[in-house]
Design a protein around this motif. Structure first.
Motif, short mmCIF file in Angstrom:
data_model
loop_
_atom_site.label_atom_id
_atom_site.label_comp_id
_atom_site.label_asym_id
_atom_site.label_seq_id
_atom_site.Cartn_x
_atom_site.Cartn_y
_atom_site.Cartn_z
N LEU A 158 -0.50 9.04 -0.77
CA LEU A 158 -0.38 9.05 -2.22
C LEU A 158 0.33 7.81 -2.75
N GLY A 159 0.87 6.99 -1.84
CA GLY A 159 1.59 5.80 -2.28
C GLY A 159 2.88 6.12 -3.00
N GLU A 160 3.53 7.20 -2.58
CA GLU A 160 4.78 7.63 -3.21
C GLU A 160 5.92 7.57 -2.21
N PRO A 161 7.06 7.02 -2.58
CA PRO A 161 8.21 7.04 -1.66
C PRO A 161 8.69 8.48 -1.46
N LEU A 162 9.40 8.70 -0.37
CA LEU A 162 9.91 10.04 -0.10
C LEU A 162 10.85 10.53 -1.19
N LEU A 163 11.47 9.61 -1.90
CA LEU A 163 12.33 9.98 -3.03
C LEU A 163 11.55 10.81 -4.04
N THR A 164 10.25 10.49 -4.18
CA THR A 164 9.39 11.21 -5.13
C THR A 164 8.62 12.33 -4.45
N THR A 167 0.83 -1.21 0.00
CA THR A 167 0.00 0.00 0.00
C THR A 167 0.86 1.25 0.00
N PHE A 168 1.91 1.26 0.82
CA PHE A 168 2.79 2.42 0.89
C PHE A 168 3.40 2.75 -0.47
N LEU A 169 3.63 1.73 -1.29
CA LEU A 169 4.25 1.93 -2.59
C LEU A 169 3.24 1.90 -3.73
N ASP A 170 1.96 1.80 -3.39
CA ASP A 170 0.87 1.83 -4.38
C ASP A 170 1.06 0.77 -5.46
N ILE A 171 1.29 -0.46 -5.04
CA ILE A 171 1.45 -1.55 -5.98
C ILE A 171 0.47 -2.67 -5.63
N ASP A 172 0.07 -3.42 -6.64
CA ASP A 172 -0.82 -4.55 -6.47
C ASP A 172 -0.02 -5.83 -6.66
N ALA A 173 -0.16 -6.73 -5.72
CA ALA A 173 0.57 -8.00 -5.77
C ALA A 173 -0.38 -9.15 -6.07
N HIS A 226 11.81 -25.87 -1.97
CA HIS A 226 12.16 -26.04 -3.39
C HIS A 226 11.80 -24.78 -4.17
N VAL A 227 12.17 -23.63 -3.64
CA VAL A 227 11.88 -22.37 -4.31
C VAL A 227 12.86 -22.17 -5.46
N GLU A 228 12.33 -22.02 -6.65
CA GLU A 228 13.16 -21.80 -7.82
C GLU A 228 13.19 -20.32 -8.18
N GLN A 229 14.25 -19.92 -8.88
CA GLN A 229 14.41 -18.52 -9.25
C GLN A 229 13.22 -18.01 -10.06
N GLN A 230 12.71 -18.83 -10.95
CA GLN A 230 11.57 -18.42 -11.77
C GLN A 230 10.34 -18.14 -10.91
N MET A 231 10.15 -18.95 -9.87
CA MET A 231 9.02 -18.76 -8.97
C MET A 231 9.18 -17.46 -8.19
N ILE A 232 10.40 -17.17 -7.74
CA ILE A 232 10.67 -15.93 -7.01
C ILE A 232 10.37 -14.73 -7.88
N GLU A 233 10.87 -14.75 -9.11
CA GLU A 233 10.66 -13.63 -10.02
C GLU A 233 9.19 -13.39 -10.28
N ARG A 234 8.39 -14.45 -10.37
CA ARG A 234 6.96 -14.31 -10.63
C ARG A 234 6.22 -13.74 -9.42
N THR A 235 6.73 -14.02 -8.23
CA THR A 235 6.05 -13.61 -7.00
C THR A 235 6.35 -12.16 -6.62
N LEU A 236 7.57 -11.71 -6.88
CA LEU A 236 7.97 -10.35 -6.51
C LEU A 236 7.34 -9.32 -7.44
N VAL A 237 7.05 -8.15 -6.88
CA VAL A 237 6.55 -7.02 -7.66
C VAL A 237 7.63 -5.94 -7.67
N LYS A 238 8.01 -5.49 -8.85
CA LYS A 238 9.07 -4.48 -8.93
C LYS A 238 8.48 -3.08 -8.97
N HIS A 239 8.91 -2.26 -8.03
CA HIS A 239 8.49 -0.87 -7.97
C HIS A 239 9.31 -0.04 -8.94
N SER A 240 8.77 1.11 -9.32
CA SER A 240 9.46 1.97 -10.29
C SER A 240 10.83 2.44 -9.80
#
Length: 233
Positions: A183-189, A16-22, A35-49
């Motif tokens: 606003l869901g914006e980091p302090l950087l913004t 919520t703080f970063l205004d992203i949907d997971a 048995h966590v595989e790299q592909q599974m990790i990449e699919r689960t993580l959400v990348k912020h701007s």
């Protein structure tokens, strides 16, 4: 490469703080922690701007209850293989799941305000950790929302009472911080030139290059930074 993990299983708000949907969450990785595989990790993580990746809390209370201590540590271990840093928000509890994260972390930051209830809660936290045999050398105090009204307690008072070293102090800038949250914006913004953003940047630099100087300043450290909140932080 940094991933933020929301370890407040029930009420965490990192996404919520970063205004992203997971679409996926920690609970999904925990189901296959051995048995966590790299592909599974990449699919689960959400990348912020900003470039930070987020592993969100479970979507429901029922999913939160399925995560075991060993599964949580397994997920964190897998994340460490593909990140320079894994920053966890929470846990703020002392069940086996919380204790396993504290023990696994390279460094834990305990946030307190210079208010009597907050300092007392932090003291209870430290006393419980000591009784549980935790390594308190991995714990640091961060005093939050320091302002002119903090007239009855000082940082040195908090350090003396709680009994762990001070690591950083963050100034009180509620208008900027609340706007960033809503606003869901980091302090950087939202507040790139604010004093609170500068203080957090300095804190991050100390974590990134702890005690480094000269040629050692470029040394990178791979690790997990656990962060918990005590009292009315």
């Amino acid at each position: 490469r940094v991933t933020v993990v929301d370890l407040d299983y029930r009420c965490g708000q990192v996404a919520t703080f970063l205004d992203i949907d997971a679409t996926y969450s920690l609970a999904d990785l925990a189901q296959a922690a051995e048995h966590v595989e790299q592909q599974m990790i990449e699919r689960t993580l959400v990348k912020h701007s900003s470039g930070v990746q987020v592993l969100s809390r479970p979507a429901t209370f029922e999913q939160a209850d399925t995560i075991t201590a060993s599964a949580c540590v397994g997920v964190l271990s897998s994340l460490l293989q593909c990140n320079e840093y894994v920053v966890s928000d929470g846990p703020s509890r002392f069940d086996p799941r919380g204790q396993s994260v504290y023990d696994f972390a390279d460094l834990n930051l305990l946030l307190v305000q210079l208010l009597v209830p907050s300092v007392r809660s932090a003291l209870r936290t430290v006393e419980a950790l000591r009784e549980a045999g935790a390594n308190l050398e991995r714990w640091r105090l961060v005093c939050n929302r320091i302002g002119l009204e903090s007239v009855h307690l000082s940082v040195s008072d908090a350090v003396e009472t709680i009994g762990i070293p001070s690591f950083a102090s963050l100034p009180d800038d509620w208008p900027t911080v609340s706007g960033s949250i809503n606003l869901g914006e980091p302090l950087l913004t939202h507040g790139p030139k604010s004093k609170v953003r500068q203080a957090i940047t300095e804190l991050a630099a100390k974590l990134h290059k702890p005690g480094a100087s000269g040629d050692d300043a470029d040394t990178h450290k791979k690790g997990l930074i656990g962060r918990i909140f005590a009292g009315s932080s």
